[in-house]
Design a protein around this motif. Sequence first.
Motif, short mmCIF file in Angstrom:
data_model
loop_
_atom_site.label_atom_id
_atom_site.label_comp_id
_atom_site.label_asym_id
_atom_site.label_seq_id
_atom_site.Cartn_x
_atom_site.Cartn_y
_atom_site.Cartn_z
N TYR A 135 -31.98 22.97 13.53
CA TYR A 135 -31.97 24.31 14.10
C TYR A 135 -32.99 25.19 13.39
O TYR A 135 -32.99 25.28 12.17
CB TYR A 135 -30.57 24.89 13.94
CG TYR A 135 -30.33 26.20 14.63
CD1 TYR A 135 -29.81 26.23 15.91
CD2 TYR A 135 -30.61 27.40 13.99
CE1 TYR A 135 -29.58 27.44 16.54
CE2 TYR A 135 -30.39 28.60 14.63
CZ TYR A 135 -29.86 28.62 15.90
OH TYR A 135 -29.63 29.82 16.52
N GLU A 136 -33.85 25.84 14.16
CA GLU A 136 -34.83 26.74 13.57
C GLU A 136 -34.80 28.07 14.31
O GLU A 136 -35.20 28.17 15.46
CB GLU A 136 -36.23 26.13 13.66
CG GLU A 136 -37.30 26.95 12.99
CD GLU A 136 -38.71 26.43 13.28
OE1 GLU A 136 -39.66 27.12 12.93
OE2 GLU A 136 -38.85 25.34 13.86
N GLY A 137 -34.29 29.07 13.64
CA GLY A 137 -34.22 30.41 14.24
C GLY A 137 -35.34 31.28 13.72
O GLY A 137 -35.67 31.24 12.54
N ASN A 138 -35.96 32.04 14.65
CA ASN A 138 -37.07 32.89 14.25
C ASN A 138 -37.10 34.08 15.19
O ASN A 138 -37.18 33.91 16.40
CB ASN A 138 -38.38 32.09 14.34
CG ASN A 138 -39.58 32.89 13.87
OD1 ASN A 138 -39.54 34.12 13.79
ND2 ASN A 138 -40.63 32.19 13.55
N LYS A 139 -37.04 35.27 14.62
CA LYS A 139 -37.01 36.47 15.47
C LYS A 139 -38.30 36.64 16.27
O LYS A 139 -38.33 37.30 17.29
CB LYS A 139 -36.76 37.72 14.62
CG LYS A 139 -35.29 37.94 14.36
CD LYS A 139 -35.05 39.35 13.86
CE LYS A 139 -33.60 39.74 14.06
NZ LYS A 139 -33.27 41.00 13.42
#
Lengths: 475, 319
Positions: A109-113
């Motif tokens: 999982y890679e979250g980035n605004k």
Amino acid sequence: MSKRTLRQGGVVIASLALTLTACGGSSKSDNGASGSSGGGSSAGASGGAAAGKTVQGKSGPLDCSVFSSFGDIKGKTISVYTTIVAPEDKPQIDSYKPFEDCTGAKVNYEGNKDMESQLLVRIKGGNAPDIAYIPQPGLLQQAVKAAGSKADPAPQTVIDNVTKYFGKDWAGYGSVDGKLYAAPLGANVKSFVWYSPKMFKDHNYQVPTTWDQLMQLTAQIAKDDKNAKPWCAGFESGGATGWPGTDWVEELMLRTAGPETYDKWVKHEIPFNDPSVVKALDTAGAILKNPAYVNGGYGGVKTIATTAFQDGGQPILDGTCYMHQQASFYAANWPKGTKIGPDGDIFAFYEPSMDASSKPVEGAGEFVASFRNAPEVEAFRTYLSSPFWANEKAIISTGWVSANKGANIANFKNPIDALSVKTLQDPATVFRFDGSDAMPAAVGTGSFWKGMVNWITGASTKSVLDSIEASWPKS
Amino acid sequence: MSTFDKFEQMVIAVVAFAVVFAVIMLLADRIRGRSADRSVAMVFLVPTVVLLAVGLVYPAIRTLLDSFRNAEGTKFIGIDNYQTVFSDHDLLIVLLNTVLWVVFVPFFATAIGLLYALVIDKSRVEAIAKALVFLPMAISFVGASIIWKFVYTYKGAGSQIGLLNEILVKLGLPAQQFLLNWPSNTFWLIVVMIWIQAGFAMTVLSAAIKAIPQDIIEAARLDGVNAVGMFRFVTLPSIRPAVIVVLTTIAIGTLKVFDIVRTMTGGQFDTSVIANEFYNQSFNIGDEGLGATLAVILFVLVIPVVIYNVRQLRKADAR
């Protein structure tokens, strides 16, 4: 419960509660449903894969056999790229556990605004993620076009889930050129007005059911309470400043012009400065640009431009304003300990339509697009589009809503989430996706946002709409 | 890709780098004969030139070409993008803002740094005083922007939470929305950059002041020069090369300013500058042509400053 009983019970319950690929239309899922002998032979040989196994999730057991048709995907990894970051990412990641337990595959999982601006860069640079949660239909179109043959249309298992559990409108927003590319993931409902049930009760105010009643109530509050304003609002949101303003226009476009005209407006089949848009903007202006009605707790009309959207509705809590138009996800912005509910400190009502006969609802959500054709990726997409996942996610989240009709309202603990799901599942609801998210980026995240800021700081409706119309990409 | 894969790739990259480096050293070591010097130089230069070409020259040319193409980069449209930049009302404000930044930041940062360096020179608290002004340099642009955003925060009614507005209200003046009205909002943003850069100016200029030969100062004193005269006829001419280096360095940094605008206003309320608008057009709005055009303009604007800077540095070295 012992493991054994769990497994035995599992098969029975699974066939009832579970629903992963339940629609039987596809030969793929039929194959999986046949249980332990199904699926690839390699799956059986490795001993750890899906066939014939059940895994316990929060919402019930998950029949792993539905994944066996994808073959042995144990040890494979799936990369996910999304705008969903802490703290909302935790329930996301946790909700993948049954899938990981079932198949032995792993989700990275890679979250980035900044994902919305970085996704196209990554696709063009040949570094596309396996799966991206795309929050805008406009961006989905762009991403699929940019990725070319790498963009993976939805497999039959996903198409079946979407047909069965989502409305036609949702399937349409996830499609490019009539072909389903992305199933909906989460959703939110925008057509809410937040208020304090206690304050309303103290003053004997009724929740309005038509727009006229809402305006009467607004005038009444302005008359009754000299120390407060009926409304508060905030448009500031960093680089996205102005979007709460576009929501106001879209809500009123839906109400004053109707869904058909709304669609034409979004597709630019009528000009942006069409008289119907002028009417919508002026209807919003009757509240937002009236110094007697705004901006509770912050000052004059212009303060709306510089008030952070997160802070926008907070003055309701100290009684300096009564109402705040904002989406369901605003629930996350109330301070810890605020009781949200019909008899709590804060709750929301449906933003009334012109008359009670229609119920247009504006909303938004993310869509699961894929840029790698592989069994593990398809298995994961199938999982995410299933009611099982929607229920799993609902149980461990607050402030999260699904448009999946298989989602059980009882699983949404937060009253505003439950209200949102109820609104989405209501047969009377006419749902439309956030218009600015579906417009070309030059307008949707460019001139429309900017226009709303100019409008609230003093520019006229006409000059704002004219300049947005002029910015619409030609070709 | 798992963490392990990434780590593995990193190790491979480091090893490959070491191998390439070893080969170059070995080659350089092996070269003998009459034109050895030239060959050795070539061996060292070629990899650098190749990397520069790949990492700098090629992207620069690509960007230049893109600036003549449409939003999707699919069609040649000549100088349309340049015409847009120099005729569109909003983009003209962007250019004007950039001019304001480049004029005011280097001048004020250098002037404040110089004044401060002079005042604290040889004072007893010099070390502490220097550290105080130098500290903002250690804060990232984004961090500094967030700090100042709080300073400027406005709340119409009730108690202010922004420092500046609280001071205004205490003085009996009305609170202001500092970041809303153009062009004053650009100046409030410029203050942040000056706050960061003054420390740099002060450090370099203070060192230059200390390097002025003592005999010149004594000779001037014997001639009865007063403090102002000392500054005009002794200090300033002596540190002129340092002042120019400071001015040009800050000017280049200011031309590229992005973080402050992006963090504090996101370019809204007519505060955008070229670097921010380049990002906005390329990545938010998806107009690659216009984004590339703005990047080229930025590049063209930086070139003369860089050339001037290099020449001044050379002159200073020659002395």
